[in-house]
Design a protein around this motif. Structure first.
Motif, short mmCIF file in Angstrom:
data_model
loop_
_atom_site.label_atom_id
_atom_site.label_comp_id
_atom_site.label_asym_id
_atom_site.label_seq_id
_atom_site.Cartn_x
_atom_site.Cartn_y
_atom_site.Cartn_z
N SER A 120 0.80 -1.05 -0.11
CA SER A 120 -0.15 0.05 -0.15
C SER A 120 0.98 1.21 -0.08
CB SER A 120 -1.01 0.14 1.07
OG SER A 120 -1.70 -1.09 1.27
N ILE A 121 2.10 1.15 0.70
CA ILE A 121 2.94 2.27 0.83
C ILE A 121 3.48 2.63 -0.77
CG2 ILE A 121 5.13 3.41 1.69
CD1 ILE A 121 4.78 1.80 4.28
N GLU A 122 3.80 1.47 -1.19
CA GLU A 122 4.57 1.43 -2.64
C GLU A 122 3.29 1.90 -3.73
OE1 GLU A 122 5.89 -2.44 -3.45
OE2 GLU A 122 6.94 -1.84 -5.18
N TRP A 123 2.16 1.57 -3.58
CA TRP A 123 1.06 2.13 -4.50
C TRP A 123 1.08 3.55 -4.15
CZ3 TRP A 123 -0.11 0.08 -8.89
CH2 TRP A 123 -0.33 -1.48 -8.79
N GLN B 286 -5.28 11.87 4.88
CA GLN B 286 -6.26 10.88 5.08
C GLN B 286 -6.68 10.42 3.62
OE1 GLN B 286 -6.06 9.18 7.74
NE2 GLN B 286 -5.21 10.56 9.22
N ALA B 287 -7.41 11.45 3.03
CA ALA B 287 -7.86 11.20 1.69
C ALA B 287 -6.75 10.54 0.76
CB ALA B 287 -8.47 12.56 1.03
N VAL B 288 -5.77 10.72 0.74
CA VAL B 288 -4.71 10.26 -0.15
C VAL B 288 -4.69 8.75 0.21
CG1 VAL B 288 -2.20 9.88 -0.72
CG2 VAL B 288 -3.28 12.12 -0.84
N ILE B 289 -4.48 8.23 1.47
CA ILE B 289 -4.46 6.98 1.96
C ILE B 289 -5.81 6.31 1.46
CG2 ILE B 289 -4.12 5.63 3.88
CD1 ILE B 289 -2.67 7.98 5.27
N ILE C 130 0.57 3.63 10.24
CA ILE C 130 1.76 3.70 9.75
C ILE C 130 1.93 4.14 8.30
CG2 ILE C 130 3.52 1.97 8.71
CD1 ILE C 130 2.39 0.08 11.10
N LEU C 131 0.85 4.00 7.36
CA LEU C 131 0.73 4.49 6.09
C LEU C 131 0.79 5.94 6.09
CD1 LEU C 131 -2.05 2.47 4.64
CD2 LEU C 131 0.26 2.85 3.50
N GLY C 132 0.15 6.65 7.27
CA GLY C 132 0.03 8.10 7.28
C GLY C 132 1.63 8.67 7.64
#
Ligand code: HEM
Length: 505
Positions: free
Chosen positions: A314-317, A358-361, A456-458
């Motif tokens: 998900s981070i990579e995408w 948050q919206a980008v995630i 973690i993504l944020g």
């Protein structure tokens, strides 16, 4: 030996033909089965639909056969649901009936026939495992206990990238360094341990074994033996490799991590909850006799597969989309610059004040869903769905990707547009409050790791955009976002090389 095999094959073939005839009779008489292509004896629909039943191919079949359809993959029933209403039935209304996981020859090996949590059937064992794992892994307390460690891990990524001159000129495959970061984040939670560098010998070994396990489990290579039991003898070689990998992997977890931690805590037992890492809690449960040693190792195995790569994909995408949409990247950076004090680095509490982040995630998880068909569900007993009979032990796939990418339900779903989650979809959360958007599933078998994955993504995407301008390599206007799917994963085909131009914060 070969004659024996031939004899067994012929007997099994006979049994299969008889049962295929019996099943086709059932299809016609007693059962009202969901629609689907006409199945051939023995092979079912396998030769028609092929191995690669990815979210896009299944979407095409749904357009032909409807929101619920049945495929017979050899001896296995596969039911695919593709509407929010039916997803609600499977995951919520009939969550108990459809709350088990399918068995398959390869997963049986890697999970010791369901001695773990992720792939076990719905019942007492699953409930106990999920309860035991909740306190050490899946609460906000865990986030608060470890978030400084996560911020520290991302800071080290930023530092390392800044030391590499080629990052700014030709570009680097950032994923490699982020993979080390994800291992460190999860191994700090599990064992209070981290790996110094990508060259750390134990990290290299661990990564190779986890990679091998993922490759073997996600491959379509073994389908024939899984779908058609008479062909199973030909899988012997494949299954032998799976067993070897599984044994080497569990031994590595045991010898280098679990036993090490036992030694440390026997010398200085942490009496304070704050100093206990996850495995201390799990070992406590073992000592109380709630679970056995194998269960402990399968918990470690589950976290290795469920937590690390999914979050990394998900981070990579997210990075790939931000590189390919510079205007969105700039908007995100401007938001951070406006909210975070100059000279300060983004922290986990900041992420709650950054709606565009948050919206980008959310948009990344919508368009590039890491587990687009969820982890397959299963009904232990005969069940009913949408007026159809679903024979016991059917594999149930919820096409979560299509639910979140169906133009009938979303405005221009093929566009990467985070603004949708601030405008027309402002009420939609990743926790399953809307059955059109289920990147983590919903209900009993939903992802408990969402509580860790989102911060973690944020922190990761936020800090990267705060510290660098992320660009495609020289001479390229975009990075390649071709997808690659496995049995139930979706990742980027080619790990992107990206240029990272440092900026002063
Ligand atoms: C972006 C990252 C992640 C995504 C997209 C994701 C997605 C999912 C999905 C779709 C499921 C299956 C839901 C279902 O079958 O209905 C699942 C299950 C699960 N996930 Fe995650 N996950 C992520 C990160 C994590 C993390 C960080 C952890 C652990 C720390 C974790 C632990 C689990 C476990 C244990 C299950 C099995 C739950 C059960 O069967 O009861 N996941 N995840």
């Amino acid at each position: 030996m070969d004659l024996l095999l031939l004899e067994k094959t012929l007997v099994a073939l006979f049994i299969s033909i008889v049962s295929a005839i019996a099943i086709s009779k059932l299809r016609g008489k007693r059962f009202k089965l969901p629609p689907g292509p006409i199945a051939l004896p023995i092979f079912g629909n396998w030769l028609q639909v092929g191995d690669d039943l990815n979210h896009k191919n299944l979407t095409q079949l749904a357009q032909k056969f409807g929101d619920i359809f049945l495929l017979r993959m050899g001896q296995r029933n596969l039911v695919v649901v593709s509407s929010p209403e039916l997803a609600k039935q499977v995951l919520h209304t009939q969550g108990v009936e459809f709350g088990s996981r399918t068995r398959n020859v390869v997963f049986d090996i890697f999970t010791g026939k369901g001695q773990d949590m992720v792939f076990t059937v719905y019942g007492e064992h699953w409930r106990k495992m999920r309860r035991i794992m909740t306190v050490p892994f899946f609460t906000n307390k865990v986030v608060q206990q470890y978030r400084h460690g996560w911020e520290d891990e991302v800071a080290k990524v930023v530092e390392d990238v800044k030391k590499k001159p080629e990052a700014e000129s030709h570009g680097i495959v950032l994923r490699k360094r982020l993979q080390l970061m994800m291992y460190n984040i999860m191994y700090r939670i599990m064992f209070d341990r981290r790996f110094e560098s990508e060259e750390d010998a134990l990290f290299v070994k661990l990564k190779a074994l986890n990679g091998e396990r993922s490759r073997l489990a996600q491959s379509f290579e073994y389908n024939y033996g899984d779908f058609i039991p008479i062909l199973r003898p030909f899988l012997r070689g494949y299954l032998k490799i799976c067993k070897e990998v599984k044994e080497r992997r569990l031994k590595l977890f045991k010898d280098y991590f679990v036993e090490e931690r036992k030694k440390i805590s026997s010398i200085k037992r942490p009496d304070n909850d704050k100093l206990m890492c996850a495995i201390d809690h799990i070992l406590d449960a073992q000592q109380k006799g709630e679970i056995n040693e194998d269960n402990v190792l399968y918990i470690v195995e589950n976290i290795n597969v469920a937590a690390i790569e999914t979050t990394l994909w998900s981070i990579e995408w997210g990075i790939a989309e931000l590189v390919n949409h510079p205007e969105i990247q700039k908007k995100l950076r401007d938001e951070m610059d406006a909210v975070i004090e100059p000279g300060q680095q983004l922290t986990e509490p900041d992420t709650h004040k950054l709606p565009y982040l948050q919206a980008v995630i959310k948009e990344t998880l919508r368009l590039r869903m890491a587990i687009p068909l969820l982890v397959p569900h299963m009904n232990l007993h005969d069940a009913k769905l949408d007026g159809y009979d679903i024979p016991a032990e059917s594999k149930i796939l919820v096409n979560a990707w299509w639910l979140a990418n169906n133009p009938a339900n979303w405005k221009n779903p093929e566009e990467f547009r985070p603004e949708r989650f601030l405008e027309e979809e402002a009420k939609v959360e990743a926790n399953g409050n809307d059955f059109r958007y289920l990147p983590f599933g919903v209900g009993r078998r939903s992802c408990p790791g969402i509580i860790l994955a989102l911060p973690i993504l944020g922190i990761t995407l936020g800090r990267l955009v705060q510290n660098f301008e992320l660009l495609p390599p020289p001479g390229q206007s975009k990075v390649d976002t071709t997808e690659k799917g496995g049995q139930f994963s979706l990742h980027i085909l080619k790990h992107s090389t990206i240029v990272l131009k440092p900026r002063s914060v």
